[in-house]
Design an enzyme around this catalytic site. Structure first.
Site, mmCIF file in Angstrom:
data_model
loop_
_atom_site.group_PDB
_atom_site.id
_atom_site.type_symbol
_atom_site.label_atom_id
_atom_site.label_comp_id
_atom_site.label_asym_id
_atom_site.label_seq_id
_atom_site.Cartn_x
_atom_site.Cartn_y
_atom_site.Cartn_z
ATOM 1 N N SER A 1 -10.001 -6.958 -5.072
ATOM 2 C CA SER A 1 -8.719 -6.448 -4.568
ATOM 3 C C SER A 1 -8.940 -5.205 -3.724
ATOM 4 O O SER A 1 -10.022 -4.629 -3.714
ATOM 5 C CB SER A 1 -7.794 -6.116 -5.733
ATOM 6 N N LYS A 2 -7.883 -4.819 -3.059
ATOM 7 C CA LYS A 2 -7.942 -3.633 -2.218
ATOM 8 C C LYS A 2 -8.318 -2.418 -3.071
ATOM 9 O O LYS A 2 -9.059 -1.547 -2.650
ATOM 10 C CB LYS A 2 -6.568 -3.443 -1.577
#
Ligand code: GLU
Length: 514
Positions: free
Chosen positions: A273-274
């Site tokens: 994920s970011k």
């Protein structure tokens, strides 16, 4: 002549055409880049075409600047589309928001079949039903059972429907999921699997503003644009049944499908994920992206100093193994070798160390001149002549993971050390050192051809004459020049720093250790 035309048409019909169809809802994530890359590699491997289509029917999620970002990122990676919104092509426009008339035509068409119906339920009504279900511990689904009791053209009489239409009541078009059919689905990477239609819901195909949803616009465009293979992320696998049925409803031949596994977090569990990027200190986007609303900047590989060749090589191997487990491949080599059958079913774990390893390898493959150009295009304060810079590059590139390392690890080529490492000083400097270096600097001043070979020879002769080991001169000399006991060979440093500056640095050190 006729024969030739027929032949061409046949070829045309069998042409491999692959599209990358991102929605401009933000910057392209690493997974998106990999999808685009595999789309491209497969298309080019098959002598086919690679198309970029922007799926922007969801105006609520539209992010300003995202489309430009996607195009710039692909360009930086060297993943160049044959057809795209900017480039055009024979199936233009390539932006879904500009294809409304096409979708309108097919909305009419599907409503004439038994695969679609119109529904008047408002969002509030559906929310209330959902809440009722939840209160009973159930999950509401608009499907082949519930549709018979809701506000739509299946449950209502013809007159009721007509009345609502006359009153201009907004409606959506829904897919009428067939009852209890087992679909045999085929995925190039995952093989065959079956889905029963009773597990699928009646997705909205056209919203109440007349705009199609992703599902409908996507299959219309894939058909219109003669897409032969859909290669996309595994998050779309649950939609495959619906898509296959949509092709059936429209009477079109479906393309072949391949769904790519996730890119996993460095520890191997869960989708990358970011936030992982922020947590572990690596970018998850190809280029920097500034959020137009919050102003937050997400870091990009380009700005971190990754070479595009290294970046795409790293991305390509997240889920694909070329023959002989080769690791370093150019885009051309990847294109020649790419094979969807060798794409892994399991998720691919991202590794920051591996990403850095690739960059290091590609830096070594660059010529000194190329690296010099990269440095000159950066905002580093390079205060040396090109001739000297080229020598710095030559001496420092072996250790560099990023181009800026050449400058940062070689700072002493640009400026005198402002302090001396304590541990190194203890090791390198003793009571005799000052005298020894004073004498050595006199000798240095007398060298006429100031080359590293000559300097080296003089260093040897000097140590021998003084009856001391080389280290006794070399170590403090390095400390005086660099400030610590690091860097390339001392004679190389002396040559590059120059006679006057080397002597000045020796004097500085002597004064410092008085
Ligand atoms: N617009 C979809 C996305 O952004 C495309 C999915 C597909 O390739 O079908 O993921």
């Amino acid at each position: 002549m006729k024969c030739l035309n027929l032949h061409l048409n046949f070829k045309e019909m069998n042409k491999v055409r692959v599209r990358f169809a991102p929605s401009p809802t933000g910057p392209l994530h690493l997974g998106g880049v990999r999808t685009a890359l595999y789309d491209y590699l497969f298309a080019k491997n098959q002598d086919g075409e690679f198309v970029l289509r922007i799926e922007d029917t969801d105006t609520a999620r539209y992010v300003e600047g995202a489309e430009d970002y996607i195009e710039e990122a692909l360009e930086w990676c060297g993943i160049i589309p044959d057809e795209s919104p900017k480039k055009g092509g024979k199936f233009a426009p390539y932006r879904q928001s500009e294809r409304r008339d096409i979708y309108d035509r097919y909305t009419e068409q599907i409503l004439k079949t038994d695969y679609a119906y119109i529904a008047f339920d408002t969002a509030e009504e559906l929310d209330a039903i959902r809440a009722e279900y939840e209160a009973k511990g159930d999950v509401f689904s608009y499907n082949n059972i519930s549709r018979n009791r809701l506000k739509n053209s299946i449950a209502l009489s013809e007159e009721e429907v007509q009345k609502l239409l006359d009153e201009k009541t907004p409606y959506v078009v829904r897919f009428k999921m067939p009852v209890d059919r087992t679909l045999g689905l085929v995925d190039i990477i995952r093989g065959n699997f079956a889905v029963n239609t009773n597990t699928l819901d009646d997705k909205v195909l056209v919203k109440n503003d007349g705009m199609p949803t992703y599902h409908f616009a996507n299959i219309i465009d894939d058909n219109e644009m003669e897409i032969s293979h859909v290669i996309r992320g595994e998050e779309w696998l649950p939609s495959l049944g619906l898509h296959i049925l949509l092709y059936e409803a429209m009477g079109w031949e479906a393309p072949q499908f391949a769904h790519l596994s996730l890119i996993l977090k460095p520890e191997g569990k869960g989708k990358l994920s970011k936030r992982d990027g922020d947590k572990f200190g690596f970018p998850v986007f190809p280029l920097n992206f500034t959020d137009p609303v919050t102003g937050n900047i997400s870091k990009g590989y380009r700005e971190e100093g990754y070479l595009p060749e290294a970046f795409i090589n790293m991305v390509a191997l997240l889920g694909w193994s070329p023959a002989d487990d080769k690791e370093i491949l150019s885009l051309d080599e990847m294109t020649k070798e790419f094979d969807l059958n060798k794409v892994h079913k399991a998720g691919a774990r991202f590794s920051k160390e591996k990403a850095e390893w690739f960059n290091h390898q590609y830096i070594q493959l660059k010529s000194d001149e190329e690296l010099l150009q990269i440095l000159k295009n950066s905002d580093l304060n390079l205060t040396l002549s090109d001739e000297k810079l080229l020598k710095v590059v030559h001496l420092m590139k072996e250790r560099a993971t990023f181009p800026k390392d050449i400058y940062e690890n070689g700072k002493f080529f640009f400026e005198a050390p402002s302090s001396y490492d304590e541990k190194a000083s203890k090791k390198a400097w003793n009571d005799e050192t000052s005298n020894l270096l004073t004498e050595f600097s006199v000798m240095l001043s007398e060298i006429e051809a100031f080359t590293s070979e000559n300097i080296k020879q003089n260093l040897h002769d000097f140590a021998e004459n003084k009856g001391v080991g080389m280290g006794k001169v070399m170590m403090p000399l390095r400390l005086a020049l660099v400030g610590e006991l690091k860097g390339p060979d001392v004679p190389d440093i002396v040559e590059l720093v120059g006679k006057e500056e080397s002597i000045a640095r020796i004097n500085n050190a002597i004064n410092n250790f008085k």
